[in-house]
Design a protein around this motif. Structure first.
Motif, PDB file in Angstrom:
ATOM      1  N   GLU A  55       0.823  -1.214   0.000  1.00 39.25           N
ATOM      2  CA  GLU A  55       0.000   0.000   0.000  1.00 39.25           C
ATOM      3  C   GLU A  55       0.859   1.267   0.000  1.00 39.25           C
ATOM      4  O   GLU A  55       0.397   2.319  -0.435  1.00 39.25           O
ATOM      5  CB  GLU A  55      -0.948   0.004   1.195  1.00 39.25           C
ATOM      6  CG  GLU A  55      -2.101  -0.961   1.019  1.00 39.25           C
ATOM      7  CD  GLU A  55      -3.082  -0.888   2.175  1.00 39.25           C
ATOM      8  OE1 GLU A  55      -4.092  -0.179   2.029  1.00 39.25           O
ATOM      9  OE2 GLU A  55      -2.818  -1.540   3.205  1.00 39.25           O
ATOM     10  N   ILE A  56       2.102   1.165   0.484  1.00 41.41           N
ATOM     11  CA  ILE A  56       2.994   2.328   0.440  1.00 41.41           C
ATOM     12  C   ILE A  56       3.296   2.677  -1.010  1.00 41.41           C
ATOM     13  O   ILE A  56       3.158   3.828  -1.428  1.00 41.41           O
ATOM     14  CB  ILE A  56       4.285   2.057   1.246  1.00 41.41           C
ATOM     15  CG1 ILE A  56       3.943   1.811   2.721  1.00 41.41           C
ATOM     16  CG2 ILE A  56       5.267   3.217   1.088  1.00 41.41           C
ATOM     17  CD1 ILE A  56       5.101   1.295   3.548  1.00 41.41           C
ATOM     18  N   PHE A  57       3.687   1.672  -1.806  1.00 42.14           N
ATOM     19  CA  PHE A  57       3.918   1.899  -3.237  1.00 42.14           C
ATOM     20  C   PHE A  57       2.636   2.321  -3.939  1.00 42.14           C
ATOM     21  O   PHE A  57       2.632   3.219  -4.776  1.00 42.14           O
ATOM     22  CB  PHE A  57       4.426   0.623  -3.918  1.00 42.14           C
ATOM     23  CG  PHE A  57       5.822   0.242  -3.568  1.00 42.14           C
ATOM     24  CD1 PHE A  57       6.892   1.057  -3.869  1.00 42.14           C
ATOM     25  CD2 PHE A  57       6.073  -0.973  -2.952  1.00 42.14           C
ATOM     26  CE1 PHE A  57       8.186   0.687  -3.566  1.00 42.14           C
ATOM     27  CE2 PHE A  57       7.361  -1.365  -2.644  1.00 42.14           C
ATOM     28  CZ  PHE A  57       8.417  -0.532  -2.947  1.00 42.14           C
ATOM     29  N   GLY A  58       1.553   1.624  -3.632  1.00 41.62           N
ATOM     30  CA  GLY A  58       0.270   1.946  -4.261  1.00 41.62           C
ATOM     31  C   GLY A  58      -0.126   3.390  -4.002  1.00 41.62           C
ATOM     32  O   GLY A  58      -0.606   4.088  -4.897  1.00 41.62           O
ATOM     33  N   GLY A  59       0.104   3.843  -2.764  1.00 40.52           N
ATOM     34  CA  GLY A  59      -0.206   5.233  -2.432  1.00 40.52           C
ATOM     35  C   GLY A  59       0.620   6.211  -3.257  1.00 40.52           C
ATOM     36  O   GLY A  59       0.122   7.235  -3.722  1.00 40.52           O
ATOM     37  N   ALA A  60       1.897   5.884  -3.445  1.00 39.07           N
ATOM     38  CA  ALA A  60       2.764   6.741  -4.263  1.00 39.07           C
ATOM     39  C   ALA A  60       2.279   6.772  -5.707  1.00 39.07           C
ATOM     40  O   ALA A  60       2.256   7.838  -6.348  1.00 39.07           O
ATOM     41  CB  ALA A  60       4.208   6.252  -4.191  1.00 39.07           C
ATOM     42  N   ASN A  61       1.855   5.627  -6.221  1.00 41.87           N
ATOM     43  CA  ASN A  61       1.368   5.579  -7.604  1.00 41.87           C
ATOM     44  C   ASN A  61       0.063   6.357  -7.754  1.00 41.87           C
ATOM     45  O   ASN A  61      -0.144   7.051  -8.755  1.00 41.87           O
ATOM     46  CB  ASN A  61       1.200   4.130  -8.052  1.00 41.87           C
ATOM     47  CG  ASN A  61       2.532   3.408  -8.144  1.00 41.87           C
ATOM     48  OD1 ASN A  61       3.582   4.032  -8.268  1.00 41.87           O
ATOM     49  ND2 ASN A  61       2.495   2.100  -8.053  1.00 41.87           N
ATOM     50  N   TRP A  62      -0.833   6.242  -6.768  1.00 38.07           N
ATOM     51  CA  TRP A  62      -2.086   6.998  -6.821  1.00 38.07           C
ATOM     52  C   TRP A  62      -1.796   8.499  -6.761  1.00 38.07           C
ATOM     53  O   TRP A  62      -2.374   9.285  -7.508  1.00 38.07           O
ATOM     54  CB  TRP A  62      -3.026   6.568  -5.696  1.00 38.07           C
ATOM     55  CG  TRP A  62      -4.374   7.219  -5.812  1.00 38.07           C
ATOM     56  CD1 TRP A  62      -4.817   8.334  -5.153  1.00 38.07           C
ATOM     57  CD2 TRP A  62      -5.446   6.807  -6.668  1.00 38.07           C
ATOM     58  NE1 TRP A  62      -6.100   8.639  -5.545  1.00 38.07           N
ATOM     59  CE2 TRP A  62      -6.505   7.718  -6.477  1.00 38.07           C
ATOM     60  CE3 TRP A  62      -5.605   5.760  -7.577  1.00 38.07           C
ATOM     61  CZ2 TRP A  62      -7.712   7.607  -7.158  1.00 38.07           C
ATOM     62  CZ3 TRP A  62      -6.808   5.655  -8.252  1.00 38.07           C
ATOM     63  CH2 TRP A  62      -7.843   6.567  -8.050  1.00 38.07           C
ATOM     64  N   ASP A  63      -0.855   8.884  -5.876  1.00 34.88           N
ATOM     65  CA  ASP A  63      -0.491  10.301  -5.779  1.00 34.88           C
ATOM     66  C   ASP A  63       0.144  10.804  -7.067  1.00 34.88           C
ATOM     67  O   ASP A  63      -0.076  11.950  -7.463  1.00 34.88           O
ATOM     68  CB  ASP A  63       0.429  10.546  -4.591  1.00 34.88           C
ATOM     69  CG  ASP A  63      -0.328  10.513  -3.273  1.00 34.88           C
ATOM     70  OD1 ASP A  63      -1.568  10.622  -3.285  1.00 34.88           O
ATOM     71  OD2 ASP A  63       0.328  10.369  -2.218  1.00 34.88           O
ATOM     72  N   PHE A  64       0.928   9.952  -7.735  1.00 35.82           N
ATOM     73  CA  PHE A  64       1.486  10.346  -9.026  1.00 35.82           C
ATOM     74  C   PHE A  64       0.344  10.682  -9.994  1.00 35.82           C
ATOM     75  O   PHE A  64       0.383  11.696 -10.692  1.00 35.82           O
ATOM     76  CB  PHE A  64       2.367   9.242  -9.629  1.00 35.82           C
ATOM     77  CG  PHE A  64       2.716   9.509 -11.066  1.00 35.82           C
ATOM     78  CD1 PHE A  64       3.768  10.348 -11.380  1.00 35.82           C
ATOM     79  CD2 PHE A  64       1.971   8.969 -12.103  1.00 35.82           C
ATOM     80  CE1 PHE A  64       4.080  10.636 -12.714  1.00 35.82           C
ATOM     81  CE2 PHE A  64       2.269   9.246 -13.423  1.00 35.82           C
ATOM     82  CZ  PHE A  64       3.328  10.081 -13.734  1.00 35.82           C
ATOM     83  N   MET A  65      -0.667   9.815 -10.013  1.00 35.10           N
ATOM     84  CA  MET A  65      -1.792  10.055 -10.926  1.00 35.10           C
ATOM     85  C   MET A  65      -2.527  11.341 -10.552  1.00 35.10           C
ATOM     86  O   MET A  65      -2.938  12.098 -11.442  1.00 35.10           O
ATOM     87  CB  MET A  65      -2.744   8.855 -10.946  1.00 35.10           C
ATOM     88  CG  MET A  65      -2.128   7.628 -11.611  1.00 35.10           C
ATOM     89  SD  MET A  65      -3.268   6.233 -11.807  1.00 35.10           S
ATOM     90  CE  MET A  65      -3.245   5.505 -10.163  1.00 35.10           C
ATOM     91  N   GLU A  66      -2.686  11.619  -9.263  1.00 38.27           N
ATOM     92  CA  GLU A  66      -3.328  12.875  -8.846  1.00 38.27           C
ATOM     93  C   GLU A  66      -2.485  14.081  -9.255  1.00 38.27           C
ATOM     94  O   GLU A  66      -3.028  15.084  -9.710  1.00 38.27           O
ATOM     95  CB  GLU A  66      -3.559  12.884  -7.335  1.00 38.27           C
ATOM     96  CG  GLU A  66      -4.726  12.025  -6.902  1.00 38.27           C
ATOM     97  CD  GLU A  66      -5.031  12.127  -5.412  1.00 38.27           C
ATOM     98  OE1 GLU A  66      -4.121  12.482  -4.621  1.00 38.27           O
ATOM     99  OE2 GLU A  66      -6.179  11.828  -5.048  1.00 38.27           O
ATOM    100  N   LEU A  67      -1.172  13.995  -9.082  1.00 41.32           N
ATOM    101  CA  LEU A  67      -0.298  15.098  -9.492  1.00 41.32           C
ATOM    102  C   LEU A  67      -0.373  15.313 -10.996  1.00 41.32           C
ATOM    103  O   LEU A  67      -0.432  16.457 -11.467  1.00 41.32           O
ATOM    104  CB  LEU A  67       1.149  14.818  -9.064  1.00 41.32           C
ATOM    105  CG  LEU A  67       1.437  14.876  -7.564  1.00 41.32           C
ATOM    106  CD1 LEU A  67       2.843  14.355  -7.262  1.00 41.32           C
ATOM    107  CD2 LEU A  67       1.264  16.299  -7.038  1.00 41.32           C
ATOM    108  N   PHE A  68      -0.357  14.249 -11.753  1.00 36.13           N
ATOM    109  CA  PHE A  68      -0.432  14.351 -13.214  1.00 36.13           C
ATOM    110  C   PHE A  68      -1.770  14.969 -13.634  1.00 36.13           C
ATOM    111  O   PHE A  68      -1.816  15.778 -14.558  1.00 36.13           O
ATOM    112  CB  PHE A  68      -0.258  12.981 -13.878  1.00 36.13           C
ATOM    113  CG  PHE A  68      -0.148  13.062 -15.375  1.00 36.13           C
ATOM    114  CD1 PHE A  68       1.097  13.217 -15.969  1.00 36.13           C
ATOM    115  CD2 PHE A  68      -1.273  12.985 -16.183  1.00 36.13           C
ATOM    116  CE1 PHE A  68       1.212  13.305 -17.358  1.00 36.13           C
ATOM    117  CE2 PHE A  68      -1.165  13.067 -17.564  1.00 36.13           C
ATOM    118  CZ  PHE A  68       0.080  13.231 -18.153  1.00 36.13           C
TER     119      PHE A  68
END
Length: 176
Positions: A55-68
């Motif tokens: 979930e730590i990695f998943g959270g980073a990936n979700w945040d990447f999508m939000e930033l994009f």
């Protein structure tokens, strides 16, 4: 690092569905098994369980999508995450993968595509405590301990109920 494999699957599900909630739960009061729209951080939120740590990695990936997507996970942001994911996978080390190796691999993959997402990746992963310099080995060194030894793998084939099964033995644990 098995947690990365779980996070990869969760990220692909989120890319396809546009939803950070992963898998229906059978636990009363818990609607889903995992949610990658989270604030979990390395190393504070490590639970030594691949789904939870993923979930730590998943959270980073979700945040990447939000930033994009400028604060929202848009279809274009999901498509970009898929491109970053598939460009980065070839750069992930074969063994002894550390948390920072995933970020480093994604940056290397993105650089093959022009590097337009490097800062977003650093920001998204940084929000979850993952930096290019970080990782378990750095924490161990700072604590004055001995870094972990890379696991030795041995491939083998055996019969289980008369059926050939191929796999790999990692320090006594079978991985198929």
């Amino acid at each position: 690092i098995r947690s990365w494999g779980e996070a990869c699957g969760d990220t692909v599900a989120a890319i396809i569905n546009g939803d950070p909630n992963i898998a229906e739960s059978v636990i009363p009061g818990q609607p889903t098994m995992r949610n990658i729209d989270n604030t979990k951080r390395f190393p504070n939120d490590l639970v030594n369980e691949e789904h939870g740590d993923g979930e730590i990695f998943g959270g980073a990936n979700w945040d990447f999508m939000e930033l994009f997507g400028g604060g929202t996970v848009t279809e274009a942001a999901r498509e970009e995450m898929a491109k970053v994911l598939f460009a980065g996978i070839p750069f992930i080390p074969i063994s002894n993968v550390q948390f920072n190796d995933i970020l480093i691999a994604f940056i290397a993959g993105d650089n093959t595509r022009g590097g337009n997402n490097v800062q977003r990746l650093r920001n998204a992963y940084g929000m979850h405590g993952i930096t290019e310099e970080g990782g378990i080995n750095k924490l161990v060194e700072e604590a004055g301990a001995t870094p972990p030894v890379e696991k030795q793998a041995t491939s083998f084939q055996e019969l289980q109920s008369g059926i050939p099964v191929a796999g790999t033995l990692f320090d006594g644990s079978f991985v198929d």
